[in-house]
Design a protein around this motif. Structure first.
Motif, PDB file in Angstrom:
ATOM      1  N   ALA A  73       0.823  -1.222   0.000  1.00  0.00           N
ATOM      2  CA  ALA A  73       0.000   0.000   0.000  1.00  0.00           C
ATOM      3  C   ALA A  73       0.854   1.268   0.000  1.00  0.00           C
ATOM      4  CB  ALA A  73      -0.923   0.017   1.225  1.00  0.00           C
ATOM      5  N   ASN A  74       2.157   1.118   0.256  1.00  0.00           N
ATOM      6  CA  ASN A  74       3.020   2.289   0.442  1.00  0.00           C
ATOM      7  C   ASN A  74       3.645   2.703  -0.891  1.00  0.00           C
ATOM      8  OD1 ASN A  74       3.118   2.596   3.583  1.00  0.00           O
ATOM      9  ND2 ASN A  74       3.229   0.410   3.130  1.00  0.00           N
ATOM     10  N   VAL A  75       2.807   3.325  -1.731  1.00  0.00           N
ATOM     11  CA  VAL A  75       3.182   3.577  -3.134  1.00  0.00           C
ATOM     12  C   VAL A  75       4.384   4.511  -3.237  1.00  0.00           C
ATOM     13  CG1 VAL A  75       2.367   4.400  -5.371  1.00  0.00           C
ATOM     14  CG2 VAL A  75       0.785   3.207  -3.824  1.00  0.00           C
ATOM     15  N   LYS A  76       5.409   4.047  -3.984  1.00  0.00           N
ATOM     16  CA  LYS A  76       6.641   4.813  -4.184  1.00  0.00           C
ATOM     17  C   LYS A  76       6.566   5.593  -5.497  1.00  0.00           C
ATOM     18  CE  LYS A  76       9.343   0.996  -3.523  1.00  0.00           C
ATOM     19  NZ  LYS A  76      10.569   0.239  -3.145  1.00  0.00           N
ATOM     20  N   TRP A  77       7.490   6.513  -5.682  1.00  0.00           N
ATOM     21  CA  TRP A  77       7.638   7.282  -6.942  1.00  0.00           C
ATOM     22  C   TRP A  77       6.294   7.856  -7.370  1.00  0.00           C
ATOM     23  CZ3 TRP A  77       9.159   1.812  -7.542  1.00  0.00           C
ATOM     24  CH2 TRP A  77      10.432   1.560  -7.006  1.00  0.00           C
ATOM     25  N   LEU A  78       5.623   8.537  -6.450  1.00  0.00           N
ATOM     26  CA  LEU A  78       4.256   9.008  -6.711  1.00  0.00           C
ATOM     27  C   LEU A  78       4.198   9.930  -7.917  1.00  0.00           C
ATOM     28  CD1 LEU A  78       2.615   9.760  -3.229  1.00  0.00           C
ATOM     29  CD2 LEU A  78       1.768   8.180  -4.984  1.00  0.00           C
ATOM     30  N   LYS A  79       3.259   9.609  -8.808  1.00  0.00           N
ATOM     31  CA  LYS A  79       3.047  10.394 -10.022  1.00  0.00           C
ATOM     32  C   LYS A  79       1.781  11.227  -9.881  1.00  0.00           C
ATOM     33  CE  LYS A  79       1.686   9.221 -14.787  1.00  0.00           C
ATOM     34  NZ  LYS A  79       2.739   9.344 -15.790  1.00  0.00           N
ATOM     35  N   GLY A  80       0.809  10.683  -9.154  1.00  0.00           N
ATOM     36  CA  GLY A  80      -0.439  11.409  -8.998  1.00  0.00           C
ATOM     37  C   GLY A  80      -1.323  10.750  -7.962  1.00  0.00           C
ATOM     38  N   ILE A  81      -2.270  11.518  -7.445  1.00  0.00           N
ATOM     39  CA  ILE A  81      -3.263  11.011  -6.496  1.00  0.00           C
ATOM     40  C   ILE A  81      -4.617  11.436  -7.043  1.00  0.00           C
ATOM     41  CG2 ILE A  81      -4.121  11.107  -4.117  1.00  0.00           C
ATOM     42  CD1 ILE A  81      -1.282  11.989  -3.256  1.00  0.00           C
ATOM     43  N   GLU A  82      -5.525  10.484  -7.228  1.00  0.00           N
ATOM     44  CA  GLU A  82      -6.826  10.802  -7.808  1.00  0.00           C
ATOM     45  C   GLU A  82      -7.949  10.323  -6.906  1.00  0.00           C
ATOM     46  OE1 GLU A  82      -5.544  10.391 -12.507  1.00  0.00           O
ATOM     47  OE2 GLU A  82      -7.257   9.248 -11.771  1.00  0.00           O
ATOM     48  N   VAL A  83      -9.019  11.113  -6.862  1.00  0.00           N
ATOM     49  CA  VAL A  83     -10.212  10.721  -6.117  1.00  0.00           C
ATOM     50  C   VAL A  83     -11.264  10.272  -7.128  1.00  0.00           C
ATOM     51  CG1 VAL A  83     -11.972  11.482  -4.467  1.00  0.00           C
ATOM     52  CG2 VAL A  83      -9.640  12.391  -4.316  1.00  0.00           C
ATOM     53  N   ARG A  84     -11.852   9.100  -6.880  1.00  0.00           N
ATOM     54  CA  ARG A  84     -12.813   8.531  -7.840  1.00  0.00           C
ATOM     55  C   ARG A  84     -14.121   8.226  -7.120  1.00  0.00           C
ATOM     56  NH1 ARG A  84     -10.050   6.231 -12.386  1.00  0.00           N
ATOM     57  NH2 ARG A  84     -12.028   5.250 -12.894  1.00  0.00           N
ATOM     58  N   ASP A  85     -15.207   8.216  -7.882  1.00  0.00           N
ATOM     59  CA  ASP A  85     -16.493   7.853  -7.270  1.00  0.00           C
ATOM     60  C   ASP A  85     -16.899   6.429  -7.640  1.00  0.00           C
ATOM     61  OD1 ASP A  85     -17.297   8.143  -9.868  1.00  0.00           O
ATOM     62  OD2 ASP A  85     -18.590   9.886  -9.515  1.00  0.00           O
ATOM     63  N   THR A  86     -15.947   5.653  -8.172  1.00  0.00           N
ATOM     64  CA  THR A  86     -16.200   4.229  -8.411  1.00  0.00           C
ATOM     65  C   THR A  86     -15.034   3.445  -7.842  1.00  0.00           C
ATOM     66  OG1 THR A  86     -15.116   4.382 -10.549  1.00  0.00           O
ATOM     67  CG2 THR A  86     -17.532   4.523 -10.532  1.00  0.00           C
ATOM     68  N   ARG A  87     -15.241   2.136  -7.628  1.00  0.00           N
ATOM     69  CA  ARG A  87     -14.143   1.298  -7.169  1.00  0.00           C
ATOM     70  C   ARG A  87     -13.081   1.205  -8.244  1.00  0.00           C
ATOM     71  NH1 ARG A  87     -16.494  -4.106  -4.723  1.00  0.00           N
ATOM     72  NH2 ARG A  87     -18.218  -3.388  -5.971  1.00  0.00           N
ATOM     73  N   PHE A  88     -11.844   1.120  -7.813  1.00  0.00           N
ATOM     74  CA  PHE A  88     -10.707   1.089  -8.725  1.00  0.00           C
ATOM     75  C   PHE A  88     -10.133  -0.326  -8.723  1.00  0.00           C
ATOM     76  CE2 PHE A  88      -6.149   1.643  -9.555  1.00  0.00           C
ATOM     77  CZ  PHE A  88      -6.223   2.275 -10.781  1.00  0.00           C
ATOM     78  N   MET A  89     -10.040  -0.962  -9.897  1.00  0.00           N
ATOM     79  CA  MET A  89      -9.589  -2.348  -9.983  1.00  0.00           C
ATOM     80  C   MET A  89      -8.324  -2.433 -10.816  1.00  0.00           C
ATOM     81  SD  MET A  89     -11.923  -4.041  -8.312  1.00  0.00           S
ATOM     82  CE  MET A  89     -11.929  -5.739  -8.864  1.00  0.00           C
ATOM     83  N   SER A  90      -7.190  -2.125 -10.216  1.00  0.00           N
ATOM     84  CA  SER A  90      -5.930  -2.260 -10.946  1.00  0.00           C
ATOM     85  C   SER A  90      -5.402  -3.675 -10.763  1.00  0.00           C
ATOM     86  CB  SER A  90      -4.918  -1.254 -10.411  1.00  0.00           C
ATOM     87  OG  SER A  90      -4.610  -1.586  -9.076  1.00  0.00           O
ATOM     88  N   LEU A  91      -4.301  -3.960 -11.443  1.00  0.00           N
ATOM     89  CA  LEU A  91      -3.643  -5.259 -11.283  1.00  0.00           C
ATOM     90  C   LEU A  91      -3.470  -5.592  -9.804  1.00  0.00           C
ATOM     91  CD1 LEU A  91      -1.929  -7.604 -12.562  1.00  0.00           C
ATOM     92  CD2 LEU A  91       0.049  -6.112 -12.234  1.00  0.00           C
ATOM     93  N   LEU A  92      -3.016  -4.603  -9.020  1.00  0.00           N
ATOM     94  CA  LEU A  92      -2.626  -4.884  -7.629  1.00  0.00           C
ATOM     95  C   LEU A  92      -3.735  -4.611  -6.629  1.00  0.00           C
ATOM     96  CD1 LEU A  92       0.977  -3.503  -7.956  1.00  0.00           C
ATOM     97  CD2 LEU A  92       0.251  -5.877  -7.928  1.00  0.00           C
TER      98      LEU A  92
END
Ligand code: MTE
Ligand code: MO
Length: 230
Positions: A73-92
């Motif tokens: 959960a401790n995301v490195k090399w942050l490129k961006g932070i986004e707020v969404r109104d739907t669930r997010f289903m990435s690979l991880l």
């Protein structure tokens, strides 16, 4: 549109190819949290470590440290932070780093698939030391606020270990030890279990929570070490 799935997504700059059905795409490393979890005041966006600029392997220029969660959960090399109104289903979030566990639902065995999330209560014996006054088992406990740690030698009773309270930081590992006065020569087993301030007990390896888990993640079962006393 409800807000119960409102999520905050943390994207890293690193990316790789992901295939879903027959669609190949480049996806950045990404992990999401509920808005409530993301707003936890214990969360840190880190640009320094030990008073110096954050080194590249640790996430330069900026990384999330979300205390009390597993490393992923401790995301490195942050490129961006986004707020969404739907669930997010990435690979991880949805396909890898998931825990697959057999659960009993009204008499039926189902395989539940859940995203690796908050850290779980864990302890392990690290080493057995010897000095003039005898042997001592030393280990660590972490993953939840620790009330106590107990140690079992061979098939003996659970014995309370002594926790080193000099480290009071809430999320820091707790180091514990227990004197082992007169071990007999030969093979022994040493098992530890942590008990949280909320009264949870670190599960045994044959607890269904652990035994019926088919993936490696969230492996917080009790650790048994084999020790040879000479
Ligand atoms: N952007 C990005 N962040 C990441 C990862 C990654 O591959 N890419 N790995 C994660 C995993 S699985 C872990 S265990 C931790 C490791 O952090 P560390 O290298 O500071 O120990 O970073 C997490 N953050
Ligand atoms: Mo990891």
């Amino acid at each position: 549109m409800g807000t119960e799935h409102l999520e905050v997504v943390f994207f890293g700059t690193d990316k790789g190819e992901v295939t879903i059905r027959d669609i190949k795409m480049q996806q950045n490393f990404a992990r999401s949290m509920s808005l409530a979890d993301a707003m936890n005041p214990d969360n840190l966006l880190c640009y320094e470590m030990n008073g110096a600029t954050l080194p590249a392997p640790n996430g330069f220029p900026l990384r999330l440290i979300t205390l009390g969660w597993y490393g992923i959960a401790n995301v490195k090399w942050l490129k961006g932070i986004e707020v969404r109104d739907t669930r997010f289903m990435s690979l991880l979030m949805g396909r890898d780093y998931v825990t697959i566990r057999e659960e009993e639902h009204k008499g039926e065995t189902v395989r539940a698939e859940t995203s690796v999330g908050r850290a779980l209560l864990k302890s392990a014996p690290a080493k057995v030391t010897r000095n003039d006054s005898g042997h001592r088992v030393v280990g660590a406990a972490w993953g939840a606020p620790i009330d106590r740690v107990e140690l079992k030698i061979d098939q003996g009773p659970w014995m309370p270990a002594v926790i080193d309270h000099s480290e009071e930081a809430e999320y820091a590992w707790k180091i514990w030890s227990l004197d082992w006065p007169n071990p007999s020569p030969g093979e022994h087993t040493v098992t530890s279990r942590a008990i949280s301030t909320a009264g949870q007990i670190q599960p045994a390896m044959d607890d269904p929570l652990i035994a019926k888990k088919h993936t490696y993640w969230e492996s917080n079962g009790q650790v048994t070490r084999r020790i040879r006393i000479v």
